[in-house]
Design an enzyme around this catalytic site. Structure first.
Site, PDB file in Angstrom:
ATOM      1  N   CYS A 163      -7.180 -46.405-104.170  1.00 53.29           N
ATOM      2  CA  CYS A 163      -6.283 -45.704-103.246  1.00 53.29           C
ATOM      3  C   CYS A 163      -6.332 -46.284-101.831  1.00 53.29           C
TER       4      CYS A 163
ATOM      5  N   SER B 160      -8.811 -47.031-112.574  1.00 54.79           N
ATOM      6  CA  SER B 160      -7.894 -47.676-113.526  1.00 54.79           C
ATOM      7  C   SER B 160      -7.550 -49.085-113.054  1.00 54.79           C
TER       8      SER B 160
ATOM      9  N   ILE C 106       5.459 -47.936-108.738  1.00 56.28           N
ATOM     10  CA  ILE C 106       5.003 -49.107-107.975  1.00 56.28           C
ATOM     11  C   ILE C 106       6.173 -50.081-107.768  1.00 56.28           C
ATOM     12  N   GLY C 107       6.939 -50.314-108.830  1.00 55.05           N
ATOM     13  CA  GLY C 107       8.054 -51.260-108.742  1.00 55.05           C
ATOM     14  C   GLY C 107       9.045 -50.870-107.666  1.00 55.05           C
TER      15      GLY C 107
ATOM     16  N   VAL D 290      11.214 -57.922-121.685  1.00 53.95           N
ATOM     17  CA  VAL D 290      10.727 -59.260-121.340  1.00 53.95           C
ATOM     18  C   VAL D 290      10.115 -59.882-122.598  1.00 53.95           C
TER      19      VAL D 290
ATOM     20  N   GLY E   4       2.568 -49.778-115.605  1.00 59.53           N
ATOM     21  CA  GLY E   4       1.611 -48.704-115.847  1.00 59.53           C
ATOM     22  C   GLY E   4       0.177 -49.157-115.601  1.00 59.53           C
TER      23      GLY E   4
ATOM     24  N   ASP F 140      -8.556 -41.069-112.531  1.00 57.42           N
ATOM     25  CA  ASP F 140      -7.718 -41.890-113.414  1.00 57.42           C
ATOM     26  C   ASP F 140      -8.361 -42.103-114.782  1.00 57.42           C
TER      27      ASP F 140
ATOM     28  N   ALA G 253      -4.033 -39.932-106.630  1.00 53.23           N
ATOM     29  CA  ALA G 253      -5.217 -39.778-105.786  1.00 53.23           C
ATOM     30  C   ALA G 253      -5.558 -38.313-105.557  1.00 53.23           C
TER      31      ALA G 253
ATOM     32  N   HIS H  79      14.364 -23.446 -87.886  1.00 50.24           N
ATOM     33  CA  HIS H  79      15.649 -24.143 -87.801  1.00 50.24           C
ATOM     34  C   HIS H  79      15.657 -25.044 -86.568  1.00 50.24           C
TER      35      HIS H  79
HETATM   36  P1  FAD Z   1     -10.175 -45.456-108.047  1.00 48.64           P
HETATM   37  O1  FAD Z   1      -9.545 -45.131-106.768  1.00 48.64           O
HETATM   38  O2  FAD Z   1      -9.551 -46.540-108.856  1.00 48.64           O
HETATM   39  O3  FAD Z   1     -11.683 -45.811-107.726  1.00 48.64           O
HETATM   40  C1  FAD Z   1     -12.533 -46.317-108.692  1.00 48.64           C
HETATM   41  C2  FAD Z   1     -13.581 -47.181-108.052  1.00 48.64           C
HETATM   42  O4  FAD Z   1     -14.595 -47.445-109.013  1.00 48.64           O
HETATM   43  C3  FAD Z   1     -13.091 -48.545-107.591  1.00 48.64           C
HETATM   44  O5  FAD Z   1     -13.292 -48.706-106.210  1.00 48.64           O
HETATM   45  C4  FAD Z   1     -13.915 -49.549-108.404  1.00 48.64           C
HETATM   46  O6  FAD Z   1     -14.306 -50.660-107.632  1.00 48.64           O
HETATM   47  C5  FAD Z   1     -15.118 -48.717-108.782  1.00 48.64           C
HETATM   48  N1  FAD Z   1     -15.784 -49.159-110.011  1.00 48.64           N
HETATM   49  C6  FAD Z   1     -15.225 -49.364-111.240  1.00 48.64           C
HETATM   50  N2  FAD Z   1     -16.177 -49.719-112.127  1.00 48.64           N
HETATM   51  C7  FAD Z   1     -17.356 -49.748-111.435  1.00 48.64           C
HETATM   52  C8  FAD Z   1     -18.691 -50.028-111.797  1.00 48.64           C
HETATM   53  N3  FAD Z   1     -19.035 -50.360-113.052  1.00 48.64           N
HETATM   54  N4  FAD Z   1     -19.632 -49.982-110.848  1.00 48.64           N
HETATM   55  C9  FAD Z   1     -19.313 -49.650-109.566  1.00 48.64           C
HETATM   56  N5  FAD Z   1     -18.062 -49.347-109.175  1.00 48.64           N
HETATM   57  C10 FAD Z   1     -17.108 -49.390-110.100  1.00 48.64           C
HETATM   58  N6  FAD Z   1      -1.693 -42.207-105.904  1.00 48.64           N
HETATM   59  C11 FAD Z   1      -1.187 -41.227-105.116  1.00 48.64           C
HETATM   60  O7  FAD Z   1      -1.533 -40.058-105.292  1.00 48.64           O
HETATM   61  N7  FAD Z   1      -0.314 -41.517-104.096  1.00 48.64           N
HETATM   62  C12 FAD Z   1       0.104 -42.775-103.851  1.00 48.64           C
HETATM   63  O8  FAD Z   1       0.889 -42.995-102.929  1.00 48.64           O
HETATM   64  C13 FAD Z   1      -0.397 -43.820-104.670  1.00 48.64           C
HETATM   65  N8  FAD Z   1      -0.023 -45.096-104.450  1.00 48.64           N
HETATM   66  C14 FAD Z   1      -0.544 -46.087-105.231  1.00 48.64           C
HETATM   67  C15 FAD Z   1      -0.122 -47.383-104.988  1.00 48.64           C
HETATM   68  C16 FAD Z   1      -0.611 -48.425-105.766  1.00 48.64           C
HETATM   69  C17 FAD Z   1      -0.142 -49.838-105.497  1.00 48.64           C
HETATM   70  C18 FAD Z   1      -1.576 -48.151-106.779  1.00 48.64           C
HETATM   71  C19 FAD Z   1      -2.140 -49.272-107.608  1.00 48.64           C
HETATM   72  C20 FAD Z   1      -1.993 -46.856-107.031  1.00 48.64           C
HETATM   73  C21 FAD Z   1      -1.475 -45.809-106.253  1.00 48.64           C
HETATM   74  N9  FAD Z   1      -1.845 -44.486-106.477  1.00 48.64           N
HETATM   75  C22 FAD Z   1      -1.315 -43.491-105.704  1.00 48.64           C
HETATM   76  C23 FAD Z   1      -2.809 -44.119-107.535  1.00 48.64           C
HETATM   77  C24 FAD Z   1      -4.203 -43.883-106.936  1.00 48.64           C
HETATM   78  O9  FAD Z   1      -4.618 -45.042-106.248  1.00 48.64           O
HETATM   79  C25 FAD Z   1      -5.190 -43.543-108.042  1.00 48.64           C
HETATM   80  O10 FAD Z   1      -4.693 -42.469-108.816  1.00 48.64           O
HETATM   81  C26 FAD Z   1      -6.537 -43.137-107.447  1.00 48.64           C
HETATM   82  O11 FAD Z   1      -7.071 -44.166-106.656  1.00 48.64           O
HETATM   83  C27 FAD Z   1      -7.525 -42.792-108.567  1.00 48.64           C
HETATM   84  O12 FAD Z   1      -8.751 -42.443-108.007  1.00 48.64           O
HETATM   85  P2  FAD Z   1     -10.117 -42.635-108.798  1.00 48.64           P
HETATM   86  O13 FAD Z   1     -11.183 -42.150-107.885  1.00 48.64           O
HETATM   87  O14 FAD Z   1     -10.001 -42.037-110.149  1.00 48.64           O
HETATM   88  O15 FAD Z   1     -10.271 -44.209-109.029  1.00 48.64           O
HETATM   89  P1  NAI Z   2       4.803 -46.279-114.064  1.00 52.09           P
HETATM   90  O1  NAI Z   2       4.306 -45.632-115.287  1.00 52.09           O
HETATM   91  O2  NAI Z   2       5.201 -45.456-112.889  1.00 52.09           O
HETATM   92  O3  NAI Z   2       6.084 -47.162-114.424  1.00 52.09           O
HETATM   93  C1  NAI Z   2       6.036 -48.199-115.345  1.00 52.09           C
HETATM   94  C2  NAI Z   2       7.448 -48.528-115.773  1.00 52.09           C
HETATM   95  O4  NAI Z   2       7.398 -49.725-116.509  1.00 52.09           O
HETATM   96  C3  NAI Z   2       8.076 -47.468-116.667  1.00 52.09           C
HETATM   97  O5  NAI Z   2       9.365 -47.165-116.190  1.00 52.09           O
HETATM   98  C4  NAI Z   2       8.109 -48.138-118.033  1.00 52.09           C
HETATM   99  O6  NAI Z   2       9.203 -47.726-118.824  1.00 52.09           O
HETATM  100  C5  NAI Z   2       8.241 -49.595-117.632  1.00 52.09           C
HETATM  101  N1  NAI Z   2       7.768 -50.544-118.632  1.00 52.09           N
HETATM  102  C6  NAI Z   2       6.701 -50.424-119.461  1.00 52.09           C
HETATM  103  N2  NAI Z   2       6.565 -51.545-120.208  1.00 52.09           N
HETATM  104  C7  NAI Z   2       7.558 -52.392-119.825  1.00 52.09           C
HETATM  105  C8  NAI Z   2       7.931 -53.715-120.206  1.00 52.09           C
HETATM  106  N3  NAI Z   2       7.235 -54.379-121.126  1.00 52.09           N
HETATM  107  N4  NAI Z   2       9.010 -54.274-119.614  1.00 52.09           N
HETATM  108  C9  NAI Z   2       9.716 -53.590-118.665  1.00 52.09           C
HETATM  109  N5  NAI Z   2       9.402 -52.348-118.264  1.00 52.09           N
HETATM  110  C10 NAI Z   2       8.329 -51.753-118.823  1.00 52.09           C
HETATM  111  O7  NAI Z   2       3.691 -47.364-113.686  1.00 52.09           O
HETATM  112  P2  NAI Z   2       3.411 -48.175-112.349  1.00 52.09           P
HETATM  113  O8  NAI Z   2       4.628 -48.275-111.516  1.00 52.09           O
HETATM  114  O9  NAI Z   2       2.728 -49.409-112.783  1.00 52.09           O
HETATM  115  O10 NAI Z   2       2.378 -47.254-111.598  1.00 52.09           O
HETATM  116  C11 NAI Z   2       1.145 -46.923-112.229  1.00 52.09           C
HETATM  117  C12 NAI Z   2       0.653 -45.589-111.762  1.00 52.09           C
HETATM  118  O11 NAI Z   2       0.128 -45.687-110.442  1.00 52.09           O
HETATM  119  C13 NAI Z   2       1.717 -44.526-111.657  1.00 52.09           C
HETATM  120  O12 NAI Z   2       1.982 -43.946-112.910  1.00 52.09           O
HETATM  121  C14 NAI Z   2       1.090 -43.560-110.730  1.00 52.09           C
HETATM  122  O13 NAI Z   2       0.213 -42.742-111.448  1.00 52.09           O
HETATM  123  C15 NAI Z   2       0.297 -44.440-109.783  1.00 52.09           C
HETATM  124  N6  NAI Z   2       1.041 -44.645-108.542  1.00 52.09           N
HETATM  125  C16 NAI Z   2       1.436 -43.564-107.818  1.00 52.09           C
HETATM  126  C17 NAI Z   2       2.160 -43.715-106.678  1.00 52.09           C
HETATM  127  C18 NAI Z   2       2.614 -42.506-105.942  1.00 52.09           C
HETATM  128  O14 NAI Z   2       2.077 -41.446-106.179  1.00 52.09           O
HETATM  129  N7  NAI Z   2       3.576 -42.619-105.030  1.00 52.09           N
HETATM  130  C19 NAI Z   2       2.533 -45.022-106.156  1.00 52.09           C
HETATM  131  C20 NAI Z   2       2.094 -46.102-107.005  1.00 52.09           C
HETATM  132  C21 NAI Z   2       1.355 -45.895-108.131  1.00 52.09           C
END
Ligand code: FAD
Ligand code: NAI
Length: 464
Positions: free
Chosen positions: A40, A144, A183-184, A236, A269, A311, A319, A443
């Site tokens: 996060c 994740s 994300i896309g 793809v 995903g 996750d 998050a 308002h």
């Molecule tokens: P993580 O945040 O993934 O933390 C896990 C940690 O464990 C990592 O730092 C990793 O290094 C550590 N770890 C793993 N294995 C080991 C090990 N063996 N030893 C020591 N450390 C280890 N969610 C939202 O709610 N809002 C958003 O706007 C949003 N935007 C996102 C944008 C992107 C590009 C991405 C990829 C995700 C986004 N998410 C968003 C999703 C969010 O980041 C995750 O749902 C959240 O971080 C999950 O929290 P977590 O604590 O389960 O795991």
């Molecule tokens: P996603 O699950 O949101 O979207 C993945 C998309 O890819 C789906 O529409 C699916 O149909 C498509 N897809 C799957 N396989 C495919 C293929 N082979 N070819 C073309 N399209 C395909 O996953 P994304 O965007 O990777 O995000 C992962 C997760 O991260 C989210 O589900 C969310 O939990 C978290 N996240 C949350 C954010 C937020 O809260 N604003 C921002 C970014 C990530």
């Protein structure tokens, strides 16, 4: 002897560690990254939102300022400065987590952790040295990782994941985004606003399949107006690299097609990350499809004393879901009866306009045969939206036809991310659409749109 070792310093892990320390447990939190805050703060929510905010300012200056009577002359992008600001935000917030761990007397350890046996975690540091932590309880919060498409493996240069897409050193000419999910659309928005051509290739016939269909279609139209191109229902099949171009091979119902771009962002995903944790040796088997770990209402895995959340476990990969579970886990460990209602977790897509929702979509209710009433309000009739010059949007309130209890709210509009908080409260408090109507809304604010949609449930919206 420690009371709790938390593996993973993301929003699930660090929040659990802090709450457990507040409740009197002796805690260590291990993360293999150099900084705490997990996906996060380091490569997820925070850097993506920092770039979304910066790129939206750029886009506004380019396309909207003149409508407010502000003329700025030639506009230039300093991408390096934009990236440095994003890095600074990340540094401040990850540093803040390190400070909080220290303040709560939690031992923060950098290294790769694995479970040796219940009650024993081994941490290997960057130099390979190992340290054994004896503890009463172990919490797995290792998060994740992005799913990889076998025919389109990540190479870090041409075919990239969100992590690389957050730190490109130049604007791509043509960014091909595979996956029309959250994300896309968020990272596609960043690079489109900064000047890249962006084509989204989505396997399903619509984008954001988990969102309300009407609202996802409105967002698609809005993004198309900004220049996004969509190839829906497209699979793809492979790729080849020619010079600095990746040629994506795909097919849809019109036949085969090729799309050339200089960067391909794959975001189809995420999957729970359990590699190297030593789960096999202690008898914990992740779900073969999702990689997630089954837990009970105390977040305990099938092995007593070993817990998991965020996750890594069922529910949305968000998050705030991880944070909520972190608090509930620690409180349950202390004997309290906290719980997290997964059905009331809000979901936000930070495009512009934004999408925010809580509760089921109309499509999900129809599939289950659940009856409902719906009230809709177009934001073009909202005074504040007009003042902001942001009148594109729709608010939908879905209520039970018998009891009027609010089942769901779906919002498309500016700052939908902030507006959704009110809907989450109403749903958590089991409120009705009439409750929303009876509560005074300042308002002019966007929140009046929610009240109007609630009134529309009863066919009595004032401003529609
Ligand atoms: P993580 O945040 O993934 O933390 C896990 C940690 O464990 C990592 O730092 C990793 O290094 C550590 N770890 C793993 N294995 C080991 C090990 N063996 N030893 C020591 N450390 C280890 N969610 C939202 O709610 N809002 C958003 O706007 C949003 N935007 C996102 C944008 C992107 C590009 C991405 C990829 C995700 C986004 N998410 C968003 C999703 C969010 O980041 C995750 O749902 C959240 O971080 C999950 O929290 P977590 O604590 O389960 O795991
Ligand atoms: P996603 O699950 O949101 O979207 C993945 C998309 O890819 C789906 O529409 C699916 O149909 C498509 N897809 C799957 N396989 C495919 C293929 N082979 N070819 C073309 N399209 C395909 O996953 P994304 O965007 O990777 O995000 C992962 C997760 O991260 C989210 O589900 C969310 O939990 C978290 N996240 C949350 C954010 C937020 O809260 N604003 C921002 C970014 C990530």
């Amino acid at each position: 002897m420690l009371d709790l070792v938390v593996i993973g310093g993301g929003p699930g892990g660090y929040v659990a560690a802090i709450r457990a320390a507040q409740l009197g447990f002796k805690v260590a939190c291990v993360d293999k990254r150099g900084t705490f805050g997990g996906t996060c703060l380091n490569v997820g929510c925070i850097p993506s939102k920092a770039l979304l905010d910066s790129s939206e300012h750029f886009h506004q200056a380019q396309t909207r300022f003149s409508r407010h009577g502000i003329l700025v002359g030639e506009l230039k992008l300093d991408l390096a400065a934009m990236m440095s600001r994003k890095d600074r935000v990340v540094r401040d917030l990850t540093g803040g987590v390190a400070y909080l761990l220290k303040k709560n007397k939690i031992e923060a350890i950098t290294g790769i952790a694995r479970i040796n046996k219940p009650g024993e975690v081994v941490v290997q540091d960057a130099g390979g040295a190992e340290r054994v932590l004896a503890c009463r309880h172990i919490l797995l919060a290792s998060g994740s990782e992005p799913v990889q498409i076998p025919s389109l493996p990540f190479d870090g240069t041409h075919v990239i994941s969100s992590t690389e897409a957050l730190c490109l050193d130049r604007v791509p000419e043509h960014l091909v985004v595979v996956g029309g999910g959250v994300i896309g659309l968020e990272l596609g928005s960043v690079w489109r606003r900064l000047g890249a051509r962006v084509t989204v290739v989505e396997f399903l016939p619509k984008i954001l399949s988990i969102c309300d269909g009407e609202i996802a279609a409105q967002l698609q139209k809005s993004l198309e107006k900004t220049g996004f191109e969509f190839k829906l229902g497209t699979k793809v099949t492979g790729r080849r690299v020619e010079g600095n171009q990746v040629i994506l091979e795909a097919e849809n119902r019109d036949g085969k097609l090729e799309i050339a771009g200089d960067k391909v962002l794959v975001c189809v995903g995420r999957r729970a990350y359990t590699r190297g944790l030593g789960l096999e040796s202690i008898g914990i088997q992740p779900d073969p499809r999702t990689g997630q770990i089954p837990v009970d209402e105390n977040y305990q895995t099938r092995v007593p004393g070993i817990f998991a959340l965020g996750d890594l476990t069922a529910g949305p990969m968000l998050a705030h879901k991880a944070e909520d579970e972190g608090m509930a886990f620690a409180e349950r460990l202390a004997g309290q009866k906290s719980h997290v209602d997964l059905a009331a977790i809000p979901n936000v897509v930070y495009t512009w306009p934004e999408i925010a929702s809580v509760g089921p979509t109309e499509e999900q209710l129809q599939a289950k045969g659940v009856g409902y009433k719906v009230g809709k309000f177009q934001l073009r009739a909202n005074g504040r939206a007009k003042c902001m010059d942001e009148d594109e949007g729709l608010v939908k309130v879905i209520a039970d036809p018998e009891t009027d209890r609010v089942l769901a709210v779906h919002i498309f509009g500016p700052r939908a991310s902030d507006m959704i908080a009110e809907a989450v409260h109403v749903i958590e408090f089991k409120g009705s659409s009439e409750d929303i109507i009876r509560i005074s809304h300042a308002h002019p604010t966007l929140s009046e749109g929610l009240r109007e949609a609630a009134m529309a449930v009863h066919g009595r919206a004032i401003h529609a």
